[in-house]
Design a protein around this motif. Structure first.
Motif, mmCIF file in Angstrom:
data_model
loop_
_atom_site.group_PDB
_atom_site.id
_atom_site.type_symbol
_atom_site.label_atom_id
_atom_site.label_comp_id
_atom_site.label_asym_id
_atom_site.label_seq_id
_atom_site.Cartn_x
_atom_site.Cartn_y
_atom_site.Cartn_z
ATOM 1 N N SER A 21 0.964 -1.031 -0.066
ATOM 2 C CA SER A 21 0.077 0.118 0.053
ATOM 3 C C SER A 21 0.775 1.134 0.044
ATOM 4 N N LEU A 22 0.406 2.281 -0.885
ATOM 5 C CA LEU A 22 1.022 3.536 -0.743
ATOM 6 C C LEU A 22 0.486 4.742 -0.337
ATOM 7 N N ASN A 23 -0.901 4.190 0.169
ATOM 8 C CA ASN A 23 -1.937 5.178 0.669
ATOM 9 C C ASN A 23 -2.345 5.121 1.942
ATOM 10 N N ASP A 24 -1.326 4.848 2.898
ATOM 11 C CA ASP A 24 -1.485 4.660 4.377
ATOM 12 C C ASP A 24 -2.610 3.464 4.686
ATOM 13 N N GLY A 25 -2.662 2.340 3.751
ATOM 14 C CA GLY A 25 -3.476 1.265 4.118
ATOM 15 C C GLY A 25 -4.867 1.540 3.553
ATOM 16 N N ARG A 26 -5.430 2.458 2.828
ATOM 17 C CA ARG A 26 -6.652 2.658 2.493
ATOM 18 C C ARG A 26 -6.859 1.596 1.552
ATOM 19 N N THR A 27 -5.876 1.275 0.471
ATOM 20 C CA THR A 27 -6.015 0.052 -0.269
ATOM 21 C C THR A 27 -4.695 -0.605 -0.504
ATOM 22 N N TRP A 28 -5.005 -1.958 -0.581
ATOM 23 C CA TRP A 28 -3.899 -2.834 -0.980
ATOM 24 C C TRP A 28 -3.855 -3.627 -2.332
ATOM 25 N N THR A 29 -2.484 -3.921 -2.803
ATOM 26 C CA THR A 29 -2.453 -4.418 -4.079
ATOM 27 C C THR A 29 -1.728 -6.076 -3.634
ATOM 28 N N ASP A 30 -2.562 -7.139 -3.882
ATOM 29 C CA ASP A 30 -2.175 -8.296 -3.782
ATOM 30 C C ASP A 30 -1.116 -8.668 -4.851
ATOM 31 N N TYR A 31 0.193 -9.303 -4.449
ATOM 32 C CA TYR A 31 0.996 -9.853 -5.470
ATOM 33 C C TYR A 31 1.195 -11.494 -4.849
ATOM 34 N N PRO A 32 0.496 -12.397 -5.701
ATOM 35 C CA PRO A 32 0.450 -13.828 -5.238
ATOM 36 C C PRO A 32 1.716 -14.476 -5.209
#
Length: 82
Positions: free
Chosen positions: A32-43
């Motif tokens: 996350s680059l926005n303080d945890g508001r959104t997360w991107t998964d990398y399997p």
């Protein structure tokens, strides 16, 4: 903790680290680059409970400034580790 990494706007920045759950394989590493508001998964295919999982994250900052990268792992049973 990764620490401070310096880069320039418009140029690629690469960060890396490792994750380990000590008991279960990790399903994904999340960024996350926005303080945890959104997360991107990398399997993390092929991860097992016996080895550390190395990860790498690359991004290109659009403008000058300070960025904070949050990283967490997702366990194989859906739990999160920070």
């Amino acid at each position: 903790m990764i620490g401070t990494v310096y880069g320039r706007a418009g140029e690629r920045v690469e960060l890396s680290g490792y994750a380990d759950d000590f008991e279960r394989p990790i399903e994904a590493v999340q960024f996350s680059l926005n303080d945890g508001r959104t997360w991107t998964d990398y399997p993390c295919e092929g991860a097992d409970a016996e080895r550390l999982l190395r990860w790498r994250f690359e991004f290109v900052p659009e403008r000058a400034g300070s960025y904070t990268l949050l990283v967490r792992s997702k366990k194989d049973l859906g739990g999160l580790s920070h």
